[in-house]
Design a protein around this motif. Structure first.
Motif, PDB file in Angstrom:
ATOM      1  N   THR A  73       0.832  -1.206   0.000  1.00 38.69           N
ATOM      2  CA  THR A  73       0.000   0.000   0.000  1.00 38.69           C
ATOM      3  C   THR A  73       0.866   1.255   0.000  1.00 38.69           C
ATOM      4  O   THR A  73       0.589   2.213  -0.730  1.00 38.69           O
ATOM      5  N   VAL A  74       1.916   1.265   0.806  1.00 35.25           N
ATOM      6  CA  VAL A  74       2.835   2.417   0.858  1.00 35.25           C
ATOM      7  C   VAL A  74       3.454   2.656  -0.517  1.00 35.25           C
ATOM      8  O   VAL A  74       3.448   3.775  -1.035  1.00 35.25           O
ATOM      9  N   GLU A  75       3.996   1.603  -1.109  1.00 36.70           N
ATOM     10  CA  GLU A  75       4.656   1.756  -2.407  1.00 36.70           C
ATOM     11  C   GLU A  75       3.694   2.216  -3.492  1.00 36.70           C
ATOM     12  O   GLU A  75       4.030   3.090  -4.292  1.00 36.70           O
ATOM     13  N   LEU A  83       6.631   9.736  -6.284  1.00 37.39           N
ATOM     14  CA  LEU A  83       7.479  10.001  -5.123  1.00 37.39           C
ATOM     15  C   LEU A  83       8.127   8.708  -4.634  1.00 37.39           C
ATOM     16  O   LEU A  83       7.558   7.628  -4.778  1.00 37.39           O
ATOM     17  N   ARG A  84       9.299   8.842  -4.035  1.00 37.63           N
ATOM     18  CA  ARG A  84       9.991   7.688  -3.465  1.00 37.63           C
ATOM     19  C   ARG A  84       9.279   7.267  -2.176  1.00 37.63           C
ATOM     20  O   ARG A  84       9.047   8.108  -1.295  1.00 37.63           O
ATOM     21  N   PRO A  85       8.934   5.988  -2.035  1.00 35.51           N
ATOM     22  CA  PRO A  85       8.298   5.539  -0.785  1.00 35.51           C
ATOM     23  C   PRO A  85       9.246   5.714   0.405  1.00 35.51           C
ATOM     24  O   PRO A  85      10.395   5.296   0.355  1.00 35.51           O
ATOM     25  N   THR A  86       8.747   6.368   1.441  1.00 34.13           N
ATOM     26  CA  THR A  86       9.524   6.613   2.650  1.00 34.13           C
ATOM     27  C   THR A  86       8.643   6.320   3.859  1.00 34.13           C
ATOM     28  O   THR A  86       7.479   6.702   3.879  1.00 34.13           O
ATOM     29  N   GLU A  99      12.390  -6.798   8.473  1.00 33.88           N
ATOM     30  CA  GLU A  99      12.847  -7.751   7.458  1.00 33.88           C
ATOM     31  C   GLU A  99      12.193  -7.466   6.112  1.00 33.88           C
ATOM     32  O   GLU A  99      12.844  -7.541   5.066  1.00 33.88           O
ATOM     33  N   ALA A 100      10.890  -7.127   6.131  1.00 34.82           N
ATOM     34  CA  ALA A 100      10.187  -6.816   4.884  1.00 34.82           C
ATOM     35  C   ALA A 100      10.764  -5.552   4.237  1.00 34.82           C
ATOM     36  O   ALA A 100      10.932  -5.491   3.016  1.00 34.82           O
ATOM     37  N   LEU A 101      11.072  -4.555   5.048  1.00 29.63           N
ATOM     38  CA  LEU A 101      11.685  -3.330   4.527  1.00 29.63           C
ATOM     39  C   LEU A 101      13.048  -3.626   3.909  1.00 29.63           C
ATOM     40  O   LEU A 101      13.368  -3.144   2.828  1.00 29.63           O
ATOM     41  N   ARG A 105      14.576  -3.438  -0.114  1.00 31.94           N
ATOM     42  CA  ARG A 105      15.707  -2.546  -0.303  1.00 31.94           C
ATOM     43  C   ARG A 105      15.460  -1.125   0.208  1.00 31.94           C
ATOM     44  O   ARG A 105      16.028  -0.159  -0.301  1.00 31.94           O
ATOM     45  N   PHE A 106      14.594  -0.993   1.235  1.00 33.24           N
ATOM     46  CA  PHE A 106      14.478   0.290   1.920  1.00 33.24           C
ATOM     47  C   PHE A 106      15.765   0.485   2.701  1.00 33.24           C
ATOM     48  O   PHE A 106      16.389  -0.468   3.153  1.00 33.24           O
ATOM     49  N   GLY A 107      16.183   1.731   2.865  1.00 36.64           N
ATOM     50  CA  GLY A 107      17.393   2.024   3.624  1.00 36.64           C
ATOM     51  C   GLY A 107      17.142   3.140   4.614  1.00 36.64           C
ATOM     52  O   GLY A 107      16.066   3.736   4.642  1.00 36.64           O
TER      53      GLY A 107
END
Length: 142
Positions: A73-75, A83-86, A99-101, A105-107
């Motif tokens: 949903t966020v993405e 926009l970049r998901p943050t 772990e999902a983040l 490849r969220f950083g």
């Protein structure tokens, strides 16, 4: 003050509401870019537009949605707006969400924690001398 998960949830819920209010205020000014927000699992997805202050998910880490559905949903929300998901992540986020983040490849963009202390517990401070200085005197000293 003892910081508990419940207190963190309350603070994040309040922060999410403030984000939504800020988006509403920006939209009321008629700025271009269609600022918008959406509720998600107790928090808010806020999009003010490219280059603006609030473009992130706030307060969404304490709800009941499974991490994969939450991040889908966020993405989608941010991708639809270019926009970049943050996502703001509290220190007490679940291992499953972290772990999902990581798998997606969220950083870490920046780290922000707030530590508080009762004012009653502060040590006594010595007085500080305050000296008035005119601006031209200060510039002359440089």
């Amino acid at each position: 003050m003892i910081i508990t998960v419940d207190l963190i949830r309350r603070l994040e819920t309040a922060a999410a509401r403030v984000c939504a209010d800020e988006v509403d205020a920006l939209r009321s000014l008629g700025v271009p870019g269609e600022p918008t927000w959406a509720s998600l699992d107790g928090g808010v997805l806020a999009a003010m537009g490219p280059g603006r202050y609030i473009n992130r998910a706030v307060g969404i880490c304490h709800g009941t949605l499974p991490p994969q559905e939450l991040l889908d949903t966020v993405e989608t929300f941010f991708d639809e707006r270019g926009l970049r998901p943050t996502v703001e992540i509290p220190p007490c986020a679940s291992e499953e969400l972290l772990e999902a983040l990581q798998a997606r490849r969220f950083g870490i963009e920046y780290l922000r924690n707030t530590f508080v202390q009762s004012l009653d517990d502060l040590p006594e401070r010595r007085p500080v001398e305050v000296v008035d200085v005119r601006g031209d005197e200060l510039l002359g000293a440089l």
